[in-house]
Write an enzyme that holds these catalytic residues in place. Structure first.
Site, PDB file in Angstrom:
ATOM      1  CG  ASP A  67      97.544 -23.029 -44.701  1.00  0.00           C
ATOM      2  OD1 ASP A  67      96.966 -21.948 -44.480  1.00  0.00           O
ATOM      3  OD2 ASP A  67      96.948 -24.098 -44.930  1.00  0.00           O
ATOM      4  CE  LYS A  76      91.208 -19.066 -43.585  1.00  0.00           C
ATOM      5  NZ  LYS A  76      91.006 -20.262 -42.779  1.00  0.00           N
TER       6      LYS A  76
HETATM    7  C1  LIG Z   1      93.173 -17.333 -49.126  1.00  0.00           C
HETATM    8  C2  LIG Z   1      92.420 -18.484 -48.587  1.00  0.00           C
HETATM    9  N1  LIG Z   1      91.322 -18.900 -49.231  1.00  0.00           N
HETATM   10  C3  LIG Z   1      90.588 -19.935 -48.791  1.00  0.00           C
HETATM   11  C4  LIG Z   1      90.961 -20.623 -47.644  1.00  0.00           C
HETATM   12  C5  LIG Z   1      90.135 -21.798 -47.206  1.00  0.00           C
HETATM   13  O1  LIG Z   1      89.453 -21.562 -46.012  1.00  0.00           O
HETATM   14  P1  LIG Z   1      89.002 -22.800 -45.108  1.00  0.00           P
HETATM   15  O2  LIG Z   1      90.243 -23.484 -44.633  1.00  0.00           O
HETATM   16  O3  LIG Z   1      88.217 -22.178 -44.011  1.00  0.00           O
HETATM   17  O4  LIG Z   1      88.200 -23.702 -45.987  1.00  0.00           O
HETATM   18  C6  LIG Z   1      92.113 -20.231 -46.950  1.00  0.00           C
HETATM   19  C7  LIG Z   1      92.538 -20.944 -45.746  1.00  0.00           C
HETATM   20  O5  LIG Z   1      93.576 -20.678 -45.158  1.00  0.00           O
HETATM   21  C8  LIG Z   1      92.857 -19.128 -47.425  1.00  0.00           C
HETATM   22  O6  LIG Z   1      93.953 -18.696 -46.780  1.00  0.00           O
END
Ligand SMILES: Cc1ncc(COP(=O)(O)O)c(C=O)c1O
Length: 396
Positions: A129, A81
């Protein structure tokens, strides 16, 4: 032994026939990915993240290779992210200044420092989150804007403090992630603050497009690192931004040779699974929070769904009981591979693969065999040590 729990637990799986319409190529334009790559590649500390091949685990699963893209080291922020939110902050500031000055402000202008005063008066806000907010806070700090981050009641104190340490004001909101998104919309409208969200909704598209363009840096690193296209990619889903970005890049770079894509979500937050079934973006209500905090989303991102709705091969949901064993398996060195520090939201894709490869029927359904070469996105490292400690000590 170690794999028994993944062999005996059967996730819910639903396989579709992707239509591969124009959105896979166009919804997230190649030019956006190019611009993000050009910019982010110049940032201090930019380095492609590693992608070890988990050969022993692949052997045990009866497949050829598992390429595990490990996002833990990304810019010292702990997750993929880092690429999205910070880049979108830059773009939001650029657009805002272009509007207020009446001339086309470039990214170079922003970096030059000559707009520092104007930038300091701009407030960017976002719901999170954890990981997205950290990226937005980092971007705001880097570029000199004011930052407010909204979190729900169950986001951990550690994650809140990590964002405060990057200069953000952190606001707790009653309700779940979707309630925090709603609150940012109310406050932005009232105060003229700029929302930098990783999820899109009708009428709100550009910042999430920028966020996903940033994620493309990771997807292109994968393309560059592999001598040939993989056969499968397992992608964990929150609002779907990560998955849409990776799938779009893979289709742009590999065309018809792009891998089969499987979305994996927590049973407790299956909005993409529900959307796949309904063949339209569909919200679900979240009645309790999953351990996989980053995936606890009840509503798909509109833009992400445009891509996913025509490109995903299978949707999967996994139970909570598999998360801690998967984190421990990776940390201890899966079946003899080098150990990897993965966070609780990083392992969903790997869980999907393990359950799929170890079950006779699912193996057929997902078309996994001894020639399969699979990409897994290890989307975070240890972003909250208190959670991972509890997992390692068997308290979760
Ligand atoms: C560590 C991690 N993996 C996957 C995701 C999923 O990404 P998305 O919300 O773009 O599907 C998030 C989302 O916050 C995340 O923090």
């Amino acid at each position: 032994m170690m794999l028994d729990i993944f062999r005996t637990t059967k996730p819910d799986v639903f396989t579709t026939q992707p239509r591969l319409g124009p959105k896979v190529q166009d919804a997230l334009p190649r030019r956006g990915f190019d611009e993000a790559a050009r910019e982010i590649g110049t940032w201090d500390g930019y380095q492609p993240t590693p992608m070890p091949n988990l050969t022993s685990l692949a052997d045990r699963l009866g497949i050829q290779a598992i390429h595990y893209k490990h996002e833990g080291p990304r810019f010292g922020l702990g997750s993929f992210k880092a690429l999205g939110g910070a880049y979108a902050v830059l773009r939001v500031l650029q657009r805002e200044l272009s509007e207020t000055t009446g001339r086309a402000i470039t990214v170079e202008d922003l970096h030059s420092g000559s707009f520092a005063d104007q930038i300091s008066e701009i407030t960017v806000i976002s719901a999170t989150d954890g990981n997205h907010g950290r990226s937005v806070a980092w971007g705001a700090q880097r570029f000199g804007a004011t930052c407010r981050i909204y979190i729900h009641a169950e986001v951990s104190r550690f994650r809140a403090e990590a964002m405060q340490a990057l200069g953000a004001e952190v606001i707790r909101v009653d309700g779940d992630y979707d309630a925090t998104v709603a609150q940012t919309r109310i406050d932005a409208a009232k105060h003229g603050w700029k929302i930098v969200s990783d999820t899109s909704w009708p009428g709100y598209r550009q910042p999430p497009l920028d966020v996903m363009a940033g994620y493309g840096v990771m997807a292109r690193e994968i393309v560059r690192d592999l001598p040939e296209p993989p056969t499968h990619v397992f992608l964990q889903g929150g609002v779907g931004g990560l998955a849409a970005s990776v799938i779009a890049v893979f289709h742009q770079e590999w065309g018809n040779a792009a891998p089969r894509s499987i979305i994996v979500e927590p049973e407790l937050a299956p909005c993409l699974f529900a959307s796949g079934k309904a063949n339209a973006a569909t919200a679900v209500s979240i009645t309790s929070e999953t351990l996989m905090a980053g995936l606890s989303c009840g509503e798909p991102s509109q833009i992400a769904w445009e891509v996913l709705g025509e490109s995903v091969d299978s949707f999967m949901t996994i139970p909570e009981s598999l998360v801690a064993p998967a984190v421990r398996l990776l940390a201890g060195g899966a079946c003899g591979d080098p150990g990897i520090d993965a966070g609780e939201s990083a392992v969903a894709g790997l869980i999907g693969l393990m359950c799929g490869a170890l079950d006779h029927d699912l193996r057929d359904e997902l078309k996994l065999d001894t020639a399969s070469r699979v990409v897994i996105i290890g989307s975070e490292g240890i972003t909250d040590p208190t959670v991972v400690k509890a997992i390692m000590e068997g308290r979760v």
